[in-house]
Scaffold this active site. Structure first.
Site: not given
Ligand code: NAD
Length: 344
Positions: A80, A178, A180
């Protein structure tokens, strides 16, 4: 100062930091585990209170990505990136160009894609500097696929709890609409669910109300809604002892990464007889999609892996009941055993 050991700093293979004074880039890339393949994970571009908190976020998220990839059956490791959103005015083009160079310097140890705060244009800028990225192009947005996986996860949870996976008439409270949350609301509405939504950003709420019917509440009130499913789709960390005590839902199933404020919370959830779908299992649809794009997987293969989230969660729910352990602990044990076996 955060305790980095809690976030398994020493369990990570590599942690890279880049500070580029010319562009204002301050970025961290974590590679948690690459025994399953090169590390793949999105890049968060948000404001952090401190660089320590940014590092903690990257460490927690990259660990989740390793576990997510293993349980989703995709041949990638966990990684990440975070970029600390500059407080001063900055040139977005130069900032993401610099990040693209950073990714490229790692020679493919880390493959990047979009995450919270990034837009498609940012990924396009990165793609001019490196080929170690995925999720570009018309079908690149992982959010609809993440939402599809969450739908499959909610169906599994409903079936386990109530003996039917039908969503019709089920009341879902979505925290954060948002990327998703919007698609989750749309898909659930199409299946006959009743919805309550909230978001800090009124634009996001209005976008939803143009597409589907939903009640709207303030972010503070979402926890105490009389509903069946609480779906955290904001930035994570919102499930803690205080918020659990307010919940009326019998199922927690949403897309947010790192939903629980800490691991002890999963026991409290279990004691309250709430069924929790572990975040990195239920939200794997987006990873499956971008991994599939990077590996040129067939669309049908991607779809069937996303559909398989249902079965994976069902196994976790059943084992959790049989063993008397929290769903989170069961999921962690399955994923950890994979890494122990691969080290042996
Ligand atoms: P996003 O930034 O597009 O949307 C998040 C929305 O939630 C924003 O509109 C924000 O205002 C709102 N929000 C945040 N905290 C809130 C709160 N406490 N109450 C109400 N609203 C809140 O992000 P996204 O891409 O939709 O991702 C949502 C979550 O799902 C994140 O935790 C992300 O890491 C995770 N996730 C996303 C994907 C993906 O495909 N985008 C995949 C896996 C996991």
């Amino acid at each position: 100062m955060p305790d980095f050991d809690t976030y398994e700093l020493d369990a990570h293979e590599e942690v890279y930091i880049k500070c580029d004074k010319k562009t204002g880039l301050q970025s961290i890339i974590c590679v948690h585990n690459s025994s399953n393949g090169p590390a793949l994970g999105g890049c968060r571009f948000i404001s952090y209170d401190s660089s320590q908190n940014a590092l903690v976020d990257a460490l927690k998220l990259s660990r989740s990505m390793s576990f997510k990839a293993v349980l989703a059956g995709v041949p990638y490791g966990g990684g990440k990136a975070v970029i600390l959103k500059p407080e001063q005015p900055f040139d977005r083009q130069l900032l993401f160009k610099s990040f693209g160079n950073f990714v490229n310097q790692l020679g493919g140890r880390y493959i990047t894609t979009m995450d919270s705060g990034m837009v498609t244009k940012d990924l396009e800028i990165i793609s001019n500097q490196t080929s170690y990225l995925t999720g570009l192009g018309i079908d690149g947005n992982p959010a609809p696929y993440t939402a599809e996986g969450v739908i499959r996860g909610i169906e599994a949870a409903l079936n386990f709890k109530y003996g039917t996976s039908k969503m019709s008439g089920i009341h879902i409270a979505i925290q954060g609409v948002g990327n998703v949350g919007f698609f989750l609301g749309k898909k659930a509405y199409e299946r006959g669910a009743k919805l309550t939504i909230c978001d800090y950003d009124p634009l996001m709420v209005n976008k939803c109300l143009k597409e589907f019917t939903a009640s709207v509440v303030s972010p503070n009130d979402i926890y105490s809604i009389e509903c069946d499913v609480f779906a955290p789709c904001g930035l994570g960390g919102t499930i803690n002892p205080e918020t659990i005590s307010k919940l009326k839902a019998t199922i927690i199933a949403g897309s947010a990464n790192n939903q629980l404020s800490d691991d002890t919370v999963s026991e409290i959830i279990k004691k309250r007889n709430i069924l929790y779908a572990p975040d990195y299992v239920i939200n794997a649809g987006g990873l499956i999609h971008v991994a599939g794009l990077y590996s040129n997987m067939l669309k049908s293969q991607i779809e069937s892996k996303i559909a398989a989230i249902y079965g994976t969660l069902m196994e976790i729910f059943i084992s959790s009941e049989r063993l008397g352990k929290s769903t989170n602990a069961v999921a962690d044990e399955i994923a950890s055993s994979y890494f122990q076996n691969s080290e042996a």
